[in-house]
Design an enzyme around this catalytic site. Structure first.
Site, PDB file in Angstrom:
ATOM      1  N   ASP A  88       0.802  -1.220   0.000  1.00 53.08           N
ATOM      2  CA  ASP A  88       0.000   0.000   0.000  1.00 53.08           C
ATOM      3  C   ASP A  88       0.839   1.276   0.000  1.00 53.08           C
ATOM      4  OD1 ASP A  88      -1.981  -1.826   0.123  1.00 53.08           O
ATOM      5  OD2 ASP A  88      -2.960  -1.041   1.903  1.00 53.08           O
ATOM      6  N   CYS A 129       2.790  -7.454   4.540  1.00 56.18           N
ATOM      7  CA  CYS A 129       2.144  -6.187   4.188  1.00 56.18           C
ATOM      8  C   CYS A 129       0.631  -6.295   4.325  1.00 56.18           C
ATOM      9  CB  CYS A 129       2.533  -5.788   2.772  1.00 56.18           C
ATOM     10  SG  CYS A 129       2.176  -4.063   2.452  1.00 56.18           S
ATOM     11  N   ASP A 130      -0.012  -5.135   4.443  1.00 57.61           N
ATOM     12  CA  ASP A 130      -1.408  -5.019   4.879  1.00 57.61           C
ATOM     13  C   ASP A 130      -2.348  -6.142   4.449  1.00 57.61           C
ATOM     14  OD1 ASP A 130      -0.306  -2.687   5.708  1.00 57.61           O
ATOM     15  OD2 ASP A 130      -1.719  -1.366   4.721  1.00 57.61           O
ATOM     16  N   GLU A 453      -7.441   3.402  -0.582  1.00 61.98           N
ATOM     17  CA  GLU A 453      -7.220   4.153   0.651  1.00 61.98           C
ATOM     18  C   GLU A 453      -6.940   5.609   0.303  1.00 61.98           C
ATOM     19  OE1 GLU A 453      -4.057   2.222   2.760  1.00 61.98           O
ATOM     20  OE2 GLU A 453      -5.330   0.549   3.373  1.00 61.98           O
ATOM     21  N   SER A 479      -6.075   4.387   5.128  1.00 64.96           N
ATOM     22  CA  SER A 479      -4.892   3.699   5.613  1.00 64.96           C
ATOM     23  C   SER A 479      -4.955   3.619   7.126  1.00 64.96           C
ATOM     24  CB  SER A 479      -3.653   4.493   5.191  1.00 64.96           C
ATOM     25  OG  SER A 479      -2.543   4.112   5.957  1.00 64.96           O
TER      26      SER A 479
END
Length: 577
Positions: A88, A129-130, A453, A479
Site C-alpha cells: 500500500d 504487508c497489509d 485508501e 490507511s
C-alpha cells in the site's frame, strides 16, 4: 527431536505419494532431491508473500528457511511457495491503489489453489504487508488444514532530530511541503531516514493491527508478531512455528477449530484497545466468512464500542510496534483485557493450549507508558467506532484514537468529489473551507474498483494543519496511518446506489462518533426523489482484466468485501476429500 511417524492414510498428500499409481508423482519429488523418508512424511506448504516490492516483504524469504528447519526437525517435509503482494505504501495515491484490496482475494485464491493442486497437508503462512496478512489467514480458514501464521515483523522506527519517525510522517510532510512549511531539503532528509530497515510500517497501521489479530485469534504463536523484522529472534519464532504445525497435524487441530465466533471477538477487542486500523472492520468479517461464521461490521463495531482504548500507539498515540514488543507485546495487552473480563479464555490456539492457559504463563504487567492498565485507559471506548444513519444504512467506520470527545462530533456542509484525485487536487490547491465535510465517492470495492485508501488526501490535510478543522467521508477506505475525523466504508457504496451517491454540495452532514450516528439533513422523500433521478454507477476505466472481474464479484463492505459464497455454501472441506 525424535522422528515421529504419521499415518498418511487420512492426509491429503496420500493422493500424490502413496501406492504404485503414484510412482510418476514420486518421481517428481525424487527429481527435487527428496528422499524416500521425506516423501513418506506429511507435506507442509510454507507460503510466503516474499517479493522485492517493499521492505514489508523483503525479509520473508530468509524467515521461510527457518520455518522449513522447524518443519523438518518435527518430522515434516516443507514445500515452499510464494504468492503476490501489493504494498500500500507504494500503491498509495494513484491508480495502483485499486490493486490493493483485490490482492487480498488473489492471495487467498492462489494459496488455496497451490495447496489443493499439490495436496499439502498443512500450512505455515508468512506475510508482511497489509492485505497479505488477512489474505493468508483467509486461505488457512478456507482450506481448514492445520495452520500457523507468522508475521514478517515491523520496520524499525527512523530517527530525526531526537524523535522516532515513520512513513506516516513522510506522507504528512508532503502536506506541509504543499503548504509551504517544509522545504525540499527537509523532505529529502526525512524520506531518507524514515524507513531504516526491512519490515512493515511501524505504527498500529493495518499490517501491525492484523499481526496483533493473528495472535489474538489464535493462529500465531504467542508474542510472535512483536519482534521487528531485522531481529534474529524472528527466525526462532519462525522455526517454532514450523514445529508447531507438525503438532497440530498430530492432534488434528485445524484452522476452524481455532477461528470461532469467540476468537473473532477476542481479535476485535485487541484491535479496539490498541487503536488499530479501521481496515480490521473489513478483514475480520472476511475471515469469518471463510469459516461460515456470521460476524459483520456491526458485530465488530459493537465490540469496539465497549472496549477501552489503553495502548498508546501511532497514529493516534506516540509509540510504534517495537515499543509494544519491548513492553511485553500482545500477550500483556490480552492479559489486561482478561482483567476486565473482555477475553474468551476457552479458545484453542496453535499451541494446542487455550488462550487462558497461555495468558496464565505471562508474568509481565502493563508498563503504564505504552500499555496502560485497563482500569486506567486512555479513553473508555475503543479507538475505532461504528456509525449508522440515513447516510450509511449499512454502516461506516471511523478511528477516534487520539481525539477528544469534543472533536468527535462534527456538522458541516458537504463538498462532494467524484474520486480521490479530484479531492487531492482541491486539497493541494486549498480549494475547500474550514468546517466542510469533504465527500469522496465512487471509491468503493465495486465502484472504484478496488476501494482505494485515501492516505494521500488525509495526510495532506493533516500536513496543512486542517486535520481537525474538516471532516472527510468516503465509500473507500483509509490507511491505518490516517488520522483526523475520517469516516470510511460508507455503505451501500455509491456504485450500488447508496445515499452517498445522492449527496450534493451544501447538504448538511452530521457525524457523531459518541452516539455512533452519521446523517444528512434530507428527508426520506428528498432522498427517494434523488434516487429516482440518479443516473447510475459512474463508468470506470476497468472494462476487462482482474479489476473488472473483481468489481463483478465483490460484495458489500459490511460483509468484508468478499468475492465468493464462503463456507456456508461448501459441499466439502478440502482435507477430507
Amino acid at each position: 527431536m525424535l522422528k515421529r511417524k504419521f499415518d498418511k492414510s487420512k492426509l491429503p498428500s496420500r493422493h500424490v505419494t502413496e501406492g504404485p499409481s503414484r510412482a510418476p508423482h514420486r518421481s517428481y519429488y525424487y527429481a527435487m532431491g527428496l528422499s524416500e523418508d521425506e516423501i513418506a512424511q506429511p507435506f507442509v506448504g510454507v507460503a510466503t508473500c516474499w517479493n522485492e516490492a517493499a521492505p514489508c516483504n523483503i525479509a520473508l524469504n530468509r524467515q521461510a528457511q527457518a520455518v522449513k528447519l522447524g518443519v523438518k526437525a518435527a518430522s515434516g517435509t516443507p514445500r515452499e511457495f510464494t504468492t503476490i503482494t501489493v504494498t500500500d505504501g507504494i500503491a498509495m495515491g494513484h491508480e495502483g491503489m485499486r490493486s490493493s484490496l483485490a490482492s487480498r482475494e488473489a492471495i487467498a485464491d492462489t494459496v488455496e489453489l497451490t495447496m489443493r493442486g499439490h495436496c499439502y497437508d498443512a500450512i505455515v503462512g508468512l506475510a508482511g504487508c497489509d492485505k497479505s496478512l488477512p489474505g493468508m489467514m483467509m486461505a488457512m480458514v478456507r482450506l481448514n488444514v492445520p495452520s500457523v501464521f507468522i508475521y514478517g515483523g515491523s520496520i524499525l522506527p527512523g530517527r530525526l532530530e531526537g524523535h522516532d519517525v515513520t512513513v506516516q510522517d513522510v506522507f504528512e510532510a508532503v502536506g506541509q511541503h504543499q503548504a509551504g512549511n517544509y522545504s525540499d531539503e527537509q523532505l529529502a532528509v526525512l524520506e531518507r531516514v524514515a524507513c531504516p530497515s526491512a519490515g512493515a510500517c511501524g505504527g498500529q497501521f493495518t499490517a501491525n493491527t492484523m499481526a496483533c489479530v493473528s495472535e489474538a485469534i489464535g493462529l500465531a504463536l504467542p508474542n510472535s508478531s512483536g519482534a521487528p523484522a531485522p531481529y534474529e529472534s524472528r527466525d526462532q519464532y519462525a522455526e517454532a512455528s514450523g514445529e508447531a504445525v507438525m503438532d497440530l497435524i498430530e492432534k488434528n487441530i485445524r484452522a476452524r477449530d481455532i477461528v470461532t465466533r469467540k476468537s473473532l471477538e477476542n481479535a476485535a477487542r485487541v484491535v479496539a484497545c490498541t487503536g488499530g486500523s479501521t481496515n480490521a472492520g473489513l478483514h475480520l468479517p472476511a475471515i469469518a466468512h471463510e469459516a461460515g461464521i456470521d460476524f459483520d461490521l456491526d458485530d465488530v463495531c459493537e465490540i469496539f464500542r465497549d472496549t477501552p482504548y489503553f495502548v498508546d500507539l501511532k497514529p493516534g498515540g506516540q509509540y510504534v510496534a517495537k515499543d509494544l514488543y519491548e513492553a511485553g507485546g500482545v500477550p500483556v495487552v490480552m492479559k489486561e483485557l482478561r482483567k476486565a473480563g473482555l477475553m474468551h479464555e476457552d479458545c484453542i490456539t496453535v499451541t494446542g493450549a487455550t488462550m487462558g492457559e497461555e495468558l496464565d504463563k505471562i508474568t509481565r504487567e502493563a508498563d503504564g507508558r505504552v500499555i496502560y492498565p485497563v482500569e486506567k485507559p486512555i479513553t473508555k471506548t475503543g479507538g475505532v467506532v461504528g456509525l449508522k444513519g440515513n447516510l450509511a444504512p449499512e454502516g461506516a467506520i471511523v478511528k477516534v484514537a487520539g481525539m477528544s470527545e469534543a472533536e468527535q462530533v462534527f456538522t458541516g456542509p458537504a463538498r462532494v468529489f467524484e474520486c480521490e484525485e479530484d479531492a487531492f487536487a482541491a486539497v493541494k490547491a486549498r480549494a475547500y473551507k474550514e468546517g466542510e465535510v469533504i465527500v469522496i465517492r465512487n471509491e468503493g470495492p465495486a465502484g472504484g474498483p478496488g476501494m482505494r485508501e485515501m492516505l494521500a488526501t488525509t495526510a495532506a490535510l493533516s500536513g496543512q494543519g486542517m486535520g481537525k478543522k474538516v471532516a472527510l467521508i468516503t465509500d473507500g477506505r483509509f490507511s491505518g496511518a490516517t488520522r483526523g475525523f475520517c469516516v470510511g466504508h460508507v455503505g451501500p457504496e455509491s456504485a450500488h446506489g447508496g445515499p452517498i451517491a445522492l449527496l450534493k454540495d451544501g447538504d448538511l452532514i452530521t457525524i457523531d462518533a459518541i452516539k455512533g450516528e452519521i446523517s444528512v439533513d434530507l428527508s426520506d422523500d428528498e432522498l427517494a426523489k434523488r434516487k429516482e433521478a440518479w443516473p447510475g454507477a459512474r463508468p470506470t476505466n476497468y472494462a476487462s482484466g482482474a479489476l473488472w472481474k473483481y468489481a463483478q464479484l465483490v460484495g458489500s463492505t459490511r460483509l468484508g468485501a468478499v468475492t465468493h459464497p464462503g463456507a456456508k455454501a461448501e459441499t466439502h472441506v478440502y482435507p477430507d476429500l
